[in-house]
Design an enzyme around this catalytic site. Structure first.
Site, mmCIF file in Angstrom:
data_model
loop_
_atom_site.group_PDB
_atom_site.id
_atom_site.type_symbol
_atom_site.label_atom_id
_atom_site.label_comp_id
_atom_site.label_asym_id
_atom_site.label_seq_id
_atom_site.Cartn_x
_atom_site.Cartn_y
_atom_site.Cartn_z
ATOM 1 N N ASP A 109 0.824 -1.210 0.000
ATOM 2 C CA ASP A 109 0.000 0.000 0.000
ATOM 3 C C ASP A 109 0.854 1.255 0.000
ATOM 4 O O ASP A 109 0.531 2.254 -0.674
ATOM 5 C CB ASP A 109 -0.954 -0.010 1.202
ATOM 6 N N ARG A 110 1.985 1.225 0.690
ATOM 7 C CA ARG A 110 2.855 2.404 0.768
ATOM 8 C C ARG A 110 3.562 2.651 -0.565
ATOM 9 O O ARG A 110 3.777 3.805 -0.962
ATOM 10 C CB ARG A 110 3.859 2.236 1.914
#
Length: 259
Positions: A109-110
């Site tokens: 996600d990052r």
């Protein structure tokens, strides 16, 4: 149509893209024990509810921080959609450099947030994601991932407070009338909400001391609530992670090719 799926520890976010346009999105609770067949039934119902034909999906991209569910959704994609999904992980092209000690440690996600933040808003940038954890990520002027910080998520911290304090009960996380609470409920709401505003502002300030002036983008379920209390967050982009997954898919697959 492209199906983008972001699997986190608390929620699974899914979005359907036609070209660059997000035409439907859903959020469901993460269930580590649900099988691929069960998730397929759920997704098919969500597609039908939105008036979409899920058999028209010709591409799938997965970003996951739950390894067991990565395999579950790969199986779903192959079995029900006849698609070999792009899985954001080692070997996937992202178009960015991950400039930390061990790039494999960075959550999918990052990485997706970094890609989307740079492509949509430029760099340098700071991305704050209010999810299961509250993460802060630094994006360079060239779009590279420089590192970040991880704090407990707002909900996680609130639940831990209730679990550890015998006389405190769960409260709705909303803005109280004042920082000085007049009862236990408003005191907790103040500490949770305004406390996280202070944490957010403090870390953004420290990042900017090291990074220089940078655009601050917030995403995640509580982004709007926190952003309303601080001028340091310039943009709230709830679909940042899904947009990043779409961009990464395009880097890894020639959409002009037929399945």
């Amino acid at each position: 149509m492209l199906l983008a799926i972001d699997i986190s520890n608390t929620n699974i976010k899914a979005g359907v893209y036609q070209g660059d346009s997000l035409v439907a999105d859903w959020r469901v609770a993460t269930d580590h024990h649900r099988l691929s067949d069960e998730y397929a039934v759920l997704l098919r119902a969500l597609f039908a509810q939105s008036g979409l034909e899920w058999k028209l999906v010709d591409g799938v991209v997965l970003g996951s921080v739950v390894p067991t569910l990565t395999a579950t959704f790969v199986e779903l994609s192959r079995k029900y959609l006849d698609c070999d999904p792009v899985v954001l992980g080692p070997g996937a092209r992202t178009g960015i450099k991950i400039l930390i000690d061990n790039p494999r440690e960075v959550g999918a996600d990052r990485i997706a947030n970094t890609v989307a933040a740079y492509r949509k808003y430029g760099g340098p940038a700071i991305v704050v994601d209010f999810g299961t954890a509250t993460t802060f990520d630094a994006v360079s002027a060239d779009g590279d991932y420089l590192g970040g910080a991880i704090a407990p998520g707002v909900i996680v911290a609130a639940e831990a407070l209730v679990q550890k304090a015998a006389r405190l009960n769960s409260v709705e996380i909303i803005r109280p009338r004042s920082a000085i609470g007049k009862n236990t409920v408003t005191s907790m709401q103040s500490g949770i909400l305004f406390g996280y505003v202070g944490l957010t502002e403090g870390l953004i300030a420290r990042f900017q001391e090291e990074l220089g002036p940078a655009k601050v983008i917030a995403t995640g379920g509580l982004a709007n609530l926190i952003a309303a209390e601080t001028k340091m967050i310039e943009v709230v982009d709830i679909f940042l992670t899904l947009d990043g997954l779409r961009l990464i898919y395009e880097l890894n697959v020639d959409r002009s090719e037929k399945r």
